[in-house]
Design a protein around this motif. Structure first.
Motif, PDB file in Angstrom:
ATOM      1  N   GLY A   7       0.789  -1.472  -0.032  1.00 33.83           N
ATOM      2  CA  GLY A   7       0.120   0.098   0.546  1.00 33.83           C
ATOM      3  C   GLY A   7       0.815   1.121   0.232  1.00 33.83           C
ATOM      4  O   GLY A   7       0.232   2.231   0.348  1.00 33.83           O
ATOM      5  N   GLU A   8       2.097   1.384  -0.048  1.00 34.93           N
ATOM      6  CA  GLU A   8       2.738   2.034   0.339  1.00 34.93           C
ATOM      7  C   GLU A   8       3.949   2.920  -0.974  1.00 34.93           C
ATOM      8  O   GLU A   8       3.980   3.834  -1.361  1.00 34.93           O
ATOM      9  CB  GLU A   8       3.606   2.404   1.044  1.00 34.93           C
ATOM     10  CG  GLU A   8       2.309   2.513   3.028  1.00 34.93           C
ATOM     11  CD  GLU A   8       3.995   2.776   4.026  1.00 34.93           C
ATOM     12  OE1 GLU A   8       4.823   3.569   4.037  1.00 34.93           O
ATOM     13  OE2 GLU A   8       3.338   3.092   4.798  1.00 34.93           O
ATOM     14  N   PHE A  40       1.722  -5.631  18.796  1.00 36.15           N
ATOM     15  CA  PHE A  40       1.726  -6.250  17.450  1.00 36.15           C
ATOM     16  C   PHE A  40       1.208  -4.949  17.563  1.00 36.15           C
ATOM     17  O   PHE A  40       2.585  -4.868  15.942  1.00 36.15           O
ATOM     18  CB  PHE A  40       0.441  -7.281  17.217  1.00 36.15           C
ATOM     19  CG  PHE A  40       0.512  -7.353  15.504  1.00 36.15           C
ATOM     20  CD1 PHE A  40       0.712  -7.695  15.113  1.00 36.15           C
ATOM     21  CD2 PHE A  40      -0.644  -6.297  15.509  1.00 36.15           C
ATOM     22  CE1 PHE A  40       1.258  -7.613  13.733  1.00 36.15           C
ATOM     23  CE2 PHE A  40      -0.684  -6.018  14.173  1.00 36.15           C
ATOM     24  CZ  PHE A  40      -0.453  -7.498  13.069  1.00 36.15           C
ATOM     25  N   ARG A  41       0.629  -4.050  17.013  1.00 39.04           N
ATOM     26  CA  ARG A  41       0.448  -2.438  16.577  1.00 39.04           C
ATOM     27  C   ARG A  41       1.896  -1.941  16.971  1.00 39.04           C
ATOM     28  O   ARG A  41       1.961  -1.291  15.965  1.00 39.04           O
ATOM     29  CB  ARG A  41      -0.504  -2.378  17.615  1.00 39.04           C
ATOM     30  CG  ARG A  41      -2.257  -1.864  16.778  1.00 39.04           C
ATOM     31  CD  ARG A  41      -2.229  -1.432  15.257  1.00 39.04           C
ATOM     32  NE  ARG A  41      -2.530  -2.940  14.943  1.00 39.04           N
ATOM     33  CZ  ARG A  41      -2.894  -3.009  13.265  1.00 39.04           C
ATOM     34  NH1 ARG A  41      -1.595  -2.562  12.958  1.00 39.04           N
ATOM     35  NH2 ARG A  41      -3.454  -4.010  12.721  1.00 39.04           N
ATOM     36  N   GLY A  45       4.442  -1.167  13.205  1.00 37.76           N
ATOM     37  CA  GLY A  45       4.776   0.785  13.430  1.00 37.76           C
ATOM     38  C   GLY A  45       6.652   0.580  13.614  1.00 37.76           C
ATOM     39  O   GLY A  45       6.868   1.363  12.801  1.00 37.76           O
ATOM     40  N   ALA A  46       7.093   0.137  14.671  1.00 36.90           N
ATOM     41  CA  ALA A  46       7.876   0.707  14.480  1.00 36.90           C
ATOM     42  C   ALA A  46       8.938   0.146  13.662  1.00 36.90           C
ATOM     43  O   ALA A  46      10.332   0.598  12.652  1.00 36.90           O
ATOM     44  CB  ALA A  46       9.089  -0.359  16.017  1.00 36.90           C
ATOM     45  N   LEU A  47       8.770  -1.851  12.940  1.00 32.79           N
ATOM     46  CA  LEU A  47       9.360  -1.792  12.093  1.00 32.79           C
ATOM     47  C   LEU A  47       9.289  -1.209  10.958  1.00 32.79           C
ATOM     48  O   LEU A  47      10.193  -1.184  10.103  1.00 32.79           O
ATOM     49  CB  LEU A  47       8.762  -3.449  12.269  1.00 32.79           C
ATOM     50  CG  LEU A  47       9.110  -4.778  10.570  1.00 32.79           C
ATOM     51  CD1 LEU A  47      11.070  -4.707  10.793  1.00 32.79           C
ATOM     52  CD2 LEU A  47       8.572  -5.491   9.863  1.00 32.79           C
ATOM     53  N   SER A  72       0.877  -3.568   5.436  1.00 37.48           N
ATOM     54  CA  SER A  72       0.848  -1.786   6.047  1.00 37.48           C
ATOM     55  C   SER A  72       0.260  -2.290   6.972  1.00 37.48           C
ATOM     56  O   SER A  72      -0.189  -2.625   7.715  1.00 37.48           O
ATOM     57  CB  SER A  72      -0.762  -2.346   4.320  1.00 37.48           C
ATOM     58  OG  SER A  72      -2.056  -2.493   5.278  1.00 37.48           O
ATOM     59  N   PRO A  73       0.545  -0.346   7.516  1.00 43.22           N
ATOM     60  CA  PRO A  73       0.689   0.225   8.853  1.00 43.22           C
ATOM     61  C   PRO A  73      -1.020  -1.128   9.448  1.00 43.22           C
ATOM     62  O   PRO A  73      -0.972  -0.557  10.111  1.00 43.22           O
ATOM     63  CB  PRO A  73       0.767   0.780   8.969  1.00 43.22           C
ATOM     64  CG  PRO A  73       1.448   1.533   7.307  1.00 43.22           C
ATOM     65  CD  PRO A  73       0.758   0.759   6.460  1.00 43.22           C
ATOM     66  N   ASP A  74      -1.823  -0.339   8.410  1.00 43.58           N
ATOM     67  CA  ASP A  74      -3.248  -1.029   9.183  1.00 43.58           C
ATOM     68  C   ASP A  74      -3.440  -2.915   9.129  1.00 43.58           C
ATOM     69  O   ASP A  74      -4.853  -2.867   9.035  1.00 43.58           O
ATOM     70  CB  ASP A  74      -4.354  -0.620   8.458  1.00 43.58           C
ATOM     71  CG  ASP A  74      -4.424  -0.313   7.072  1.00 43.58           C
ATOM     72  OD1 ASP A  74      -3.323  -0.999   6.458  1.00 43.58           O
ATOM     73  OD2 ASP A  74      -5.093   0.096   6.184  1.00 43.58           O
TER      74      ASP A  74
END
Length: 92
Positions: A7-8, A40-41, A45-47, A72-74
């Motif tokens: 997605g990016e 996990f979230r 995000g950090a990864l 993707s982040p979401d």
């Protein structure tokens, strides 16, 4: 190494960063196995932030073969579980 964040787009990342990214990947895998949604979230995000920070984005028109595909982040915990097959996102 070319990394795609779903997605990016794609990022060119030096292989020398794999050790650092593997630590986050191991954390992410443990959180997934324990069902720790909050952890996990945070770790996903950090990864993704680490890949974005350490890598150089490729132009949108570039179509390089990706050696690594990150969610993707979401992405949900269950979606990432399907991607992993208990092996982690980053090759060891």
């Amino acid at each position: 190494m070319i990394v795609r964040i779903m997605g990016e787009g794609q990022v060119r990342l030096d292989d020398g960063h794999l050790t650092e990214l593997n630590k986050l990947d191991d954390e992410l895998l443990a959180e997934m196995q324990s069902g720790d949604e909050e952890g996990f979230r945070r770790t996903l995000g950090a990864l993704l932030d680490a890949v974005r920070h350490l890598g150089a984005p490729l132009p949108d028109a570039a179509l390089e073969p990706s050696e690594l595909i990150l969610p993707s982040p979401d992405a949900t915990l269950s979606e990432v579980r399907e991607m992993l097959n208990d092996d982690g996102l980053i090759p060891g």
